[in-house]
Design a protein around this motif. Structure first.
Motif, PDB file in Angstrom:
ATOM      1  N   LEU A 295       0.839  -1.190   0.000  1.00 22.82           N
ATOM      2  CA  LEU A 295       0.000   0.000   0.000  1.00 22.82           C
ATOM      3  C   LEU A 295       0.876   1.244   0.000  1.00 22.82           C
ATOM      4  O   LEU A 295       1.967   1.260   0.583  1.00 22.82           O
ATOM      5  CB  LEU A 295      -0.898  -0.008   1.241  1.00 22.82           C
ATOM      6  N   PRO A 296       0.425   2.318  -0.641  1.00 20.64           N
ATOM      7  CA  PRO A 296       1.215   3.558  -0.668  1.00 20.64           C
ATOM      8  C   PRO A 296       1.506   4.053   0.745  1.00 20.64           C
ATOM      9  O   PRO A 296       0.616   4.079   1.605  1.00 20.64           O
ATOM     10  CB  PRO A 296       0.289   4.530  -1.423  1.00 20.64           C
ATOM     11  N   MET A 297       2.747   4.440   0.976  1.00 21.29           N
ATOM     12  CA  MET A 297       3.158   4.878   2.314  1.00 21.29           C
ATOM     13  C   MET A 297       2.396   6.105   2.779  1.00 21.29           C
ATOM     14  O   MET A 297       2.228   6.320   3.982  1.00 21.29           O
ATOM     15  CB  MET A 297       4.663   5.157   2.320  1.00 21.29           C
ATOM     16  N   ILE A 298       1.904   6.913   1.828  1.00 19.42           N
ATOM     17  CA  ILE A 298       1.206   8.141   2.202  1.00 19.42           C
ATOM     18  C   ILE A 298      -0.035   7.853   3.039  1.00 19.42           C
ATOM     19  O   ILE A 298      -0.454   8.666   3.859  1.00 19.42           O
ATOM     20  CB  ILE A 298       0.830   8.951   0.938  1.00 19.42           C
ATOM     21  N   LEU A 299      -0.619   6.658   2.870  1.00 15.81           N
ATOM     22  CA  LEU A 299      -1.811   6.298   3.632  1.00 15.81           C
ATOM     23  C   LEU A 299      -1.491   6.000   5.091  1.00 15.81           C
ATOM     24  O   LEU A 299      -2.385   6.008   5.938  1.00 15.81           O
ATOM     25  CB  LEU A 299      -2.508   5.100   2.988  1.00 15.81           C
ATOM     26  N   ASP A 300      -0.226   5.727   5.380  1.00 17.24           N
ATOM     27  CA  ASP A 300       0.176   5.448   6.756  1.00 17.24           C
ATOM     28  C   ASP A 300       0.019   6.668   7.651  1.00 17.24           C
ATOM     29  O   ASP A 300      -0.005   6.540   8.882  1.00 17.24           O
ATOM     30  CB  ASP A 300       1.629   4.969   6.808  1.00 17.24           C
ATOM     31  N   ALA A 301      -0.086   7.847   7.045  1.00 18.31           N
ATOM     32  CA  ALA A 301      -0.238   9.075   7.830  1.00 18.31           C
ATOM     33  C   ALA A 301      -1.594   9.139   8.517  1.00 18.31           C
ATOM     34  O   ALA A 301      -1.781   9.915   9.463  1.00 18.31           O
ATOM     35  CB  ALA A 301      -0.056  10.302   6.931  1.00 18.31           C
ATOM     36  N   LEU A 302      -2.545   8.322   8.052  1.00 20.36           N
ATOM     37  CA  LEU A 302      -3.893   8.337   8.623  1.00 20.36           C
ATOM     38  C   LEU A 302      -4.106   7.060   9.438  1.00 20.36           C
ATOM     39  O   LEU A 302      -3.984   5.962   8.911  1.00 20.36           O
ATOM     40  CB  LEU A 302      -4.937   8.433   7.507  1.00 20.36           C
ATOM     41  N   PRO A 303      -4.436   7.205  10.717  1.00 17.07           N
ATOM     42  CA  PRO A 303      -4.609   6.032  11.572  1.00 17.07           C
ATOM     43  C   PRO A 303      -5.885   5.260  11.234  1.00 17.07           C
ATOM     44  O   PRO A 303      -6.864   5.832  10.749  1.00 17.07           O
ATOM     45  CB  PRO A 303      -4.694   6.630  12.982  1.00 17.07           C
ATOM     46  N   ASP A 304      -5.868   3.964  11.491  1.00 15.55           N
ATOM     47  CA  ASP A 304      -7.063   3.150  11.300  1.00 15.55           C
ATOM     48  C   ASP A 304      -8.033   3.422  12.451  1.00 15.55           C
ATOM     49  O   ASP A 304      -7.659   3.284  13.621  1.00 15.55           O
ATOM     50  CB  ASP A 304      -6.711   1.668  11.268  1.00 15.55           C
ATOM     51  N   PRO A 305      -9.272   3.808  12.150  1.00 17.17           N
ATOM     52  CA  PRO A 305     -10.242   4.079  13.217  1.00 17.17           C
ATOM     53  C   PRO A 305     -10.698   2.805  13.898  1.00 17.17           C
ATOM     54  O   PRO A 305     -10.784   1.748  13.264  1.00 17.17           O
ATOM     55  CB  PRO A 305     -11.398   4.756  12.471  1.00 17.17           C
ATOM     56  N   ALA A 306     -10.980   2.899  15.169  1.00 18.73           N
ATOM     57  CA  ALA A 306     -11.433   1.734  15.933  1.00 18.73           C
ATOM     58  C   ALA A 306     -12.940   1.587  15.778  1.00 18.73           C
ATOM     59  O   ALA A 306     -13.725   1.884  16.677  1.00 18.73           O
ATOM     60  CB  ALA A 306     -11.057   1.881  17.404  1.00 18.73           C
ATOM     61  N   ILE A 307     -13.344   1.139  14.586  1.00 15.92           N
ATOM     62  CA  ILE A 307     -14.765   0.940  14.321  1.00 15.92           C
ATOM     63  C   ILE A 307     -14.988  -0.511  13.909  1.00 15.92           C
ATOM     64  O   ILE A 307     -14.083  -1.156  13.380  1.00 15.92           O
ATOM     65  CB  ILE A 307     -15.273   1.880  13.206  1.00 15.92           C
ATOM     66  N   PRO A 308     -16.173  -1.038  14.164  1.00 17.21           N
ATOM     67  CA  PRO A 308     -16.440  -2.431  13.780  1.00 17.21           C
ATOM     68  C   PRO A 308     -16.503  -2.586  12.263  1.00 17.21           C
ATOM     69  O   PRO A 308     -16.980  -1.702  11.546  1.00 17.21           O
ATOM     70  CB  PRO A 308     -17.811  -2.710  14.423  1.00 17.21           C
ATOM     71  N   GLY A 309     -16.001  -3.703  11.774  1.00 19.84           N
ATOM     72  CA  GLY A 309     -16.053  -3.973  10.348  1.00 19.84           C
ATOM     73  C   GLY A 309     -14.977  -3.243   9.572  1.00 19.84           C
ATOM     74  O   GLY A 309     -14.164  -2.500  10.129  1.00 19.84           O
ATOM     75  N   GLN A 310     -15.005  -3.432   8.273  1.00 20.82           N
ATOM     76  CA  GLN A 310     -14.000  -2.843   7.390  1.00 20.82           C
ATOM     77  C   GLN A 310     -14.526  -1.650   6.592  1.00 20.82           C
ATOM     78  O   GLN A 310     -13.774  -0.985   5.904  1.00 20.82           O
ATOM     79  CB  GLN A 310     -13.494  -3.912   6.412  1.00 20.82           C
ATOM     80  N   GLY A 311     -15.822  -1.392   6.678  1.00 23.89           N
ATOM     81  CA  GLY A 311     -16.417  -0.293   5.928  1.00 23.89           C
ATOM     82  C   GLY A 311     -16.610   0.956   6.760  1.00 23.89           C
ATOM     83  O   GLY A 311     -16.607   0.908   7.995  1.00 23.89           O
ATOM     84  N   CYS A 312     -16.783   2.082   6.069  1.00 26.02           N
ATOM     85  CA  CYS A 312     -16.976   3.359   6.747  1.00 26.02           C
ATOM     86  C   CYS A 312     -18.443   3.584   7.097  1.00 26.02           C
ATOM     87  O   CYS A 312     -19.335   3.177   6.340  1.00 26.02           O
ATOM     88  CB  CYS A 312     -16.511   4.505   5.841  1.00 26.02           C
ATOM     89  N   PRO A 313     -18.714   4.259   8.211  1.00 24.40           N
ATOM     90  CA  PRO A 313     -20.094   4.595   8.569  1.00 24.40           C
ATOM     91  C   PRO A 313     -20.730   5.519   7.527  1.00 24.40           C
ATOM     92  O   PRO A 313     -20.027   6.178   6.753  1.00 24.40           O
ATOM     93  CB  PRO A 313     -19.940   5.311   9.919  1.00 24.40           C
ATOM     94  N   ALA A 314     -22.053   5.580   7.529  1.00 24.58           N
ATOM     95  CA  ALA A 314     -22.785   6.384   6.538  1.00 24.58           C
ATOM     96  C   ALA A 314     -22.389   7.857   6.591  1.00 24.58           C
ATOM     97  O   ALA A 314     -22.201   8.502   5.557  1.00 24.58           O
ATOM     98  CB  ALA A 314     -24.289   6.228   6.760  1.00 24.58           C
ATOM     99  N   ARG A 315     -22.240   8.406   7.794  1.00 24.26           N
ATOM    100  CA  ARG A 315     -21.896   9.829   7.914  1.00 24.26           C
ATOM    101  C   ARG A 315     -20.518  10.100   7.319  1.00 24.26           C
ATOM    102  O   ARG A 315     -20.300  11.132   6.682  1.00 24.26           O
ATOM    103  CB  ARG A 315     -21.923  10.273   9.383  1.00 24.26           C
ATOM    104  N   THR A 316     -19.592   9.202   7.527  1.00 21.75           N
ATOM    105  CA  THR A 316     -18.245   9.360   6.973  1.00 21.75           C
ATOM    106  C   THR A 316     -18.290   9.361   5.444  1.00 21.75           C
ATOM    107  O   THR A 316     -17.670  10.202   4.785  1.00 21.75           O
ATOM    108  CB  THR A 316     -17.333   8.215   7.461  1.00 21.75           C
ATOM    109  N   ARG A 317     -19.042   8.423   4.875  1.00 23.61           N
ATOM    110  CA  ARG A 317     -19.168   8.350   3.415  1.00 23.61           C
ATOM    111  C   ARG A 317     -19.786   9.628   2.852  1.00 23.61           C
ATOM    112  O   ARG A 317     -19.354  10.136   1.812  1.00 23.61           O
ATOM    113  CB  ARG A 317     -20.027   7.135   3.030  1.00 23.61           C
TER     114      ARG A 317
END
Length: 208
Positions: free
Chosen positions: A18-40
């Motif tokens: 994966l591109p290293m630039i994405l490492d600057a953003l932490p993985d959120p502690a949310i259930p599942g692998q998809g984003c919540p509706a508000r985030t989308r």
């Protein structure tokens, strides 16, 4: 002495890094692998504001995807459209998840475009404040008027008013308010650690 070794066959595929630039953003502690509706929804709206700011905004998104080595995630225009159509208030809403990795890629691109437009965004917000203080309609300024008109047109053509619900974004006044608020968010993205802070804000109230 027995020595065991795990050897990878020469013909086995190597998982893409994966591109290293994405490492600057932490993985959120949310259930599942998809984003919540508000985030989308928020990610799609910030990209909508970028498209209203300058002609060719969608082309700029794809160009930055290539420049930032994110083409493996955002492959083409159709792929981008599908990601954005995960926004639940879209007319062409697609019931597909927006993965955390896809969301990161879109946020990184949005923030890089915002940095390029920092001067323009700041000037527009200053003008907006000055006009409000003098109680002069925002439409009196050509640049602001053009941005607001484009944003309203994009929003009305792409979003389903019946799905907006509590947002109640049915009047031009409310849409103008949203458009200006999104300008503020874009400027926020350009500040110190702005990309990381904006990313974290997308999951406020969602993190366990």
């Amino acid at each position: 002495m027995n020595v065991s070794a795990s050897l990878t066959p020469f013909n086995s595929p190597t998982p893409p890094s994966l591109p290293m630039i994405l490492d600057a953003l932490p993985d959120p502690a949310i259930p599942g692998q998809g984003c919540p509706a508000r985030t989308r929804m928020q990610i799609d709206l910030i990209l909508l504001a970028i498209e209203a700011l300058e002609l060719g905004g969608s082309e700029a998104i794809l160009a930055f995807a290539e420049e930032l080595d994110l083409k493996g995630i955002i492959k083409d225009r159709v792929n981008l459209w599908r990601m954005r159509s995960s926004n639940p208030i879209r007319r062409a809403h697609i019931r597909r998840p927006l993965t955390i990795m896809e969301a990161k890629a879109l946020v990184v691109i949005a923030c890089y475009i915002a940095r390029r437009l920092t001067v323009v965004i700041r000037q527009m917000l200053i003008i907006c404040q000055q006009l409000n203080e003098k109680q002069i309609p925002l439409e009196q300024n050509l640049r602001l008027s053009t941005y607001l008109e484009r944003f309203r047109a994009h929003f009305k053509s792409r979003m389903n008013a019946r799905r907006i619900g509590a947002l109640a974004l049915t009047s031009d006044e409310k849409l103008n308010e949203l458009a200006i608020n999104l300008l503020g968010q874009l400027l926020f993205c350009t500040g110190t650690a702005g990309m990381q802070r904006f990313w974290i804000s997308l999951f406020d109230g969602e993190v366990e």
